[in-house]
Scaffold this active site. Structure first.
Site, mmCIF file in Angstrom:
data_model
loop_
_atom_site.group_PDB
_atom_site.id
_atom_site.type_symbol
_atom_site.label_atom_id
_atom_site.label_comp_id
_atom_site.label_asym_id
_atom_site.label_seq_id
_atom_site.Cartn_x
_atom_site.Cartn_y
_atom_site.Cartn_z
ATOM 1 N N ASN A 177 -14.762 -0.838 -9.026
ATOM 2 C CA ASN A 177 -13.697 -0.197 -8.245
ATOM 3 C C ASN A 177 -12.853 0.654 -9.201
ATOM 4 O OD1 ASN A 177 -11.532 0.470 -6.620
ATOM 5 N ND2 ASN A 177 -10.714 -1.626 -6.487
ATOM 6 N N LYS A 237 -10.529 2.659 -8.494
ATOM 7 C CA LYS A 237 -9.165 2.888 -7.986
ATOM 8 C C LYS A 237 -8.830 4.386 -8.090
ATOM 9 C CE LYS A 237 -8.268 -1.860 -9.076
ATOM 10 N NZ LYS A 237 -7.322 -2.927 -9.332
ATOM 11 N N HIS A 259 -8.324 -4.456 0.377
ATOM 12 C CA HIS A 259 -8.021 -4.743 -1.029
ATOM 13 C C HIS A 259 -6.535 -5.076 -1.128
ATOM 14 C CE1 HIS A 259 -7.217 -4.132 -5.270
ATOM 15 N NE2 HIS A 259 -8.511 -4.314 -5.480
ATOM 16 N N GLU A 268 -4.265 -4.219 -3.052
ATOM 17 C CA GLU A 268 -3.372 -3.058 -3.268
ATOM 18 C C GLU A 268 -3.119 -2.327 -1.952
ATOM 19 O OE1 GLU A 268 -5.560 -1.298 -6.543
ATOM 20 O OE2 GLU A 268 -5.006 -3.024 -7.769
ATOM 21 N N GLU A 270 -10.611 -12.335 -4.205
ATOM 22 C CA GLU A 270 -9.825 -11.709 -5.264
ATOM 23 C C GLU A 270 -8.410 -12.285 -5.252
ATOM 24 O OE1 GLU A 270 -11.395 -7.839 -6.821
ATOM 25 O OE2 GLU A 270 -10.088 -7.311 -5.174
ATOM 26 N N GLY A 298 -5.857 -7.101 -12.304
ATOM 27 C CA GLY A 298 -5.240 -6.217 -13.285
ATOM 28 C C GLY A 298 -4.256 -6.903 -14.222
ATOM 29 N N SER A 311 -9.679 -9.424 -13.035
ATOM 30 C CA SER A 311 -9.678 -9.437 -14.508
ATOM 31 C C SER A 311 -11.030 -9.814 -15.123
ATOM 32 C CB SER A 311 -8.571 -10.365 -15.035
ATOM 33 O OG SER A 311 -7.303 -9.797 -14.716
HETATM 34 P P1 PGA Z 1 -9.290 -5.847 -12.136
HETATM 35 O O1 PGA Z 1 -9.280 -5.350 -10.622
HETATM 36 O O2 PGA Z 1 -10.737 -6.122 -12.509
HETATM 37 O O3 PGA Z 1 -8.703 -4.710 -12.925
HETATM 38 O O4 PGA Z 1 -8.484 -7.089 -12.196
HETATM 39 C C1 PGA Z 1 -10.098 -5.956 -9.658
HETATM 40 C C2 PGA Z 1 -9.923 -5.260 -8.332
HETATM 41 O O5 PGA Z 1 -8.856 -4.713 -8.069
HETATM 42 O O6 PGA Z 1 -10.845 -5.245 -7.498
#
Ligand code: PGA
Length: 258
Positions: free
Chosen positions: A12, A14, A97, A99, A169, A175, A215
């Protein structure tokens, strides 16, 4: 539609990379990894790149995912892109997601309509679910997962459910560098599969692919890929780093489930 039960490695990106950077990255990646029948590597760039990347990549080597879509097929929805418009362009789409849920106020009702719109347009939905930092200490994880799975799948029929992918998740792990322990991922995935079993029966519960995300890097990816409960990974930050992402894909190729 995609075959079920392949290991899925989704990057992803983003809101990162220009078109030019994305093309360079994809060409480099194409030379670094082999095509494998049991592993699907999926790239989720910004929506505007999907069509162009689709023409540049070998779709046997990479699949493409949207990071989001809108559930109505067409109409006066300024700034939105529909599942109908992405049909044939995106193989997968992320839905709900954290976010999107937290920064853009996406509700469970939105995820439900989006899952349905994706399925209607032959795009495999990847429904993202997970507890926040404040829900975690109170042991609310199971309730949150049950509610989000129930809401996201509310309009999905028993014929369709095997095509849905669920990504566990935990929001606190996204992140932050704070990844979930494999045993916690195992219990969360068991909750998700129980909920699917309750809604659709045992067969569906074993067929639906469930991923872990949060992460992940080249060092910790192997510990999730060894787990029989985990059907793949959803990777944010590390998917932007060529060396890390290639390493994770190689680990998926060598996957030995314990
Ligand atoms: P990350 O993000 O691997 O940077 O923690 C995962 C995601 O948002 O799907």
């Amino acid at each position: 539609m995609i075959d079920t039960k392949k290991t899925l490695i989704i990057g992803n990106w983003k809101m990162n990379m220009t078109m030019h950077e994305a093309s360079l990255y994809v060409h480099k990646l194409a030379n670094a990894i082999n095509v494998r029948r049991d592993v699907d590597v999926v790239l989720a760039p910004s929506t505007f790149m999907l069509q162009s990347l689709g023409m540049q990549v070998n779709r046997r080597q990479f699949k493409l995912a949207a990071q989001n879509l809108y559930w109505r097929d067409h109409g006066p929805f300024t700034g939105e892109v529909s599942a109908a418009q992405l049909r044939g362009i995106a193989d997968y789409t992320l839905i709900g997601h954290s976010e999107r849920r937290n920064m853009f106020n996406e509700s469970d009702k939105d995820t439900r309509f989006k899952v349905q719109a994706a399925l209607r347009n032959d795009i495999t939905p990847v429904l993202c679910v997970g507890e926040t930092q404040s829900e975690r200490p109170y042991g609310e994880t199971a309730d949150v997962l049950n509610d989000q799975v129930l809401a996201g799948l509310a309009n999905v029929t028993s014929e369709e459910v095997a095509k849905v992918v669920i990504a566990y998740e935990p929001v606190w792990a996204i992140g932050t560098g704070l990844y979930a322990k494999p045993e916690d991922v195992k219990s969360a995935i068991n909750v998700i599969r129980h909920q699917i079993e309750h809604l659709y029966g045992k067969k569906a519960a074993s067929e639906v692919r469930v991923l872990y995300g949060g992460s992940i890097d080249a060092d910790n990816a192997g510990s999730y890929l060894q787990m029989k409960e985990v059907d793949g990974l959803l990777i944010g930050g590390s998917s932007l780093k060529f060396g890390q992402f290639t390493e994770i894909i190689k680990k998926a190729h060598k996957r030995e489930i314990k």
